[in-house]
Design an enzyme around this catalytic site. Structure first.
Site, PDB file in Angstrom:
ATOM      1  N   GLU A  13       8.366   7.425   3.102  1.00 56.23           N
ATOM      2  CA  GLU A  13       8.750   6.531   1.997  1.00 56.23           C
ATOM      3  C   GLU A  13       7.694   6.564   0.879  1.00 56.23           C
ATOM      4  OE1 GLU A  13      11.563   3.911   2.013  1.00 56.23           O
ATOM      5  OE2 GLU A  13      11.040   4.082  -0.099  1.00 56.23           O
ATOM      6  N   HIS A  76      12.048  11.969   9.880  1.00 59.58           N
ATOM      7  CA  HIS A  76      13.243  11.407   9.245  1.00 59.58           C
ATOM      8  C   HIS A  76      14.323  12.478   9.157  1.00 59.58           C
ATOM      9  CE1 HIS A  76      14.562   8.184   6.154  1.00 59.58           C
ATOM     10  NE2 HIS A  76      14.344   7.579   7.299  1.00 59.58           N
ATOM     11  N   HIS A 291     -14.370 -23.657  -8.550  1.00 58.73           N
ATOM     12  CA  HIS A 291     -14.097 -22.764  -7.409  1.00 58.73           C
ATOM     13  C   HIS A 291     -15.393 -22.230  -6.811  1.00 58.73           C
ATOM     14  CE1 HIS A 291      -9.610 -21.909  -7.925  1.00 58.73           C
ATOM     15  NE2 HIS A 291      -9.912 -22.885  -8.766  1.00 58.73           N
TER      16      HIS A 291
END
Ligand code: HCA
Ligand code: CU
Length: 380
Positions: A13, A76, A291
């Site tokens: 893929e 595949h 933060h």
């Protein structure tokens, strides 16, 4: 206890990402890195596509036979004899046969009726079985197919010899609640286990993969950096981190994720955005004063898990959002001591230059020298 593994499809893929081609050497190196990382299966390619992919799979199967790599090697294949023969000749551990089973795919691609498709699927699966390979049958576009027909397809493939069924969300239209429901329903069919193959067209591939696992899927398809057709599929590093956080399952060696991400970035030529989860440059980089004060006191304030879990480090940047705590920490780390008042003055300078994107250490030292009138030597 959750039974789940990763099938990495970066070589199949992933190479379907526009512009991506891997050389044979790169394919072999990627397979070794994936084995070291600890994935359960490597989908090594579709050997009928081109001679170089054939060669790559051949080399990877050889490594497997020699015991150099451990994952199951998957090839595949379309549901055609020629493809199956090519994959079988390579002696992959498993042949993954796919066939589009939604009415959209049946009409536009093969022109087959639902009934004809069932015969094609049964023949292809048993042909692959006859050649001695384990078989996964993937229902392509399963998530837009008629549910009753999907059930028939699964039973047909199972009866022909497939022990795994891939449920492909080929155009990425699932959402988590629906995914969990679908897999819970399909899991009632005895004799098969499921793979989830989730495309990321709506940005939900990771969420859908988690939901599929809750519904009973035991293999998640992923690619390094989320490569794949269009916007790709489930990114390996993100699903691995999510499985660790939510289910305390380690599907791969998490600390090796940055290394493999860089390797694939290099070989694919597709840069990872800085704000990509887990392996992106900014994944553990903080900014706003509030933060940074938080993470200096207790990193859990703004981090879901310690970066070291994923082979990363935490840091913060300095700009107009910076507060005194961060600046003090930064100068301490540089080995330069400034009084509270001097720190205030440096901070005032920073805040009066709102368009500076990043202050480097040299820039900070220069401002501090200007403010204090002293020559400041950072610790080497
Ligand atoms: C393809 C289709 C596929 C198959 C998935 C699978 C999809 O590109 O060949 O075999 O698990 O998304 O449907 O990738
Ligand atoms: Cu796909």
């Amino acid at each position: 206890f959750l039974k789940v593994g990763i099938l990495d499809s970066t070589l199949r893929e992933g190479e379907q990402t526009p512009g991506v081609v891997f050389t044979t050497e790169q394919r072999v190196e990627i397979a070794k890195a994936l084995s070291e990382l600890g994935v359960s299966m490597i989908e090594a390619g579709h050997p009928a596509v081109s001679p170089d992919i054939y060669e790559g799979i051949k080399r990877i199967v050889k490594l497997k036979k020699e015991g150099e790599i451990t994952p199951e090697i998957v090839g595949h294949s379309r549901a055609v004899k020629k493809d199956i023969e090519i994959a079988a000749e390579l002696e992959v551990d498993r042949i993954a046969i796919f066939y589009g089973i939604s009415d959209i795919h049946l009409k536009a691609k093969t022109g087959k009726t639902r009934e004809e498709a069932l015969n094609i699927i049964a023949e292809a699966v048993s042909y692959a079985k006859e050649h001695g390979a384990k078989v996964r049958f993937t229902a392509e576009d399963a998530t837009r197919a008629d549910l009753e027909y999907l059930t028939q397809v699964i039973k047909t493939a199972r009866d022909a010899g497939a022990d795994r069924i891939g449920i492909a969300d080929t155009v990425g239209i699932l959402y988590p609640a629906k995914t969990r429901e679908l897999f819970s329903y399909l899991s009632k069919i005895p004799g098969v286990e499921y793979d989830i193959h989730a495309h990321n067209d709506l940005g939900l591939a990771v969420a859908n993969s988690l939901a599929a696992v809750e519904g009973g899927a035991t293999i998640i398809h992923a690619t390094v950096n989320g490569l794949g057709e269009r916007v790709g599929i489930t990114p390996l590093q993100v699903i691995a981190a999510a499985l660790k956080y939510h289910f305390n399952v380690e599907v791969v060696k998490l600390e090796l994720l940055p290394k493999i991400s860089s390797l694939i970035e290099k070989y694919s030529g597709i840069p990872t955005p800085p704000n990509f989860p887990i392996t992106g440059d900014y994944a553990f980089l903080h900014k706003a004063g509030i933060h940074v004060q938080g993470i200096l006191n207790d990193p859990r304030t703004y981090e879901f898990m310690p970066p070291e879990t994923f082979g990363r480090n935490r840091d913060y940047v300095i700009d107009k959002y910076t507060g005194k705590h961060a600046l003090k920490d930064r100068f301490e780390r540089l080995g330069v001591s400034l009084s509270e008042e001097e720190l205030e003055q440096v901070l005032a300078k920073i805040k009066s230059n709102p368009n500076v994107r990043f202050y480097r250490d040299v820039d900070l030292l220069e401002i501090a020298e200007e403010v204090t009138g002293r020559v400041l030597k950072p610790r080497p």
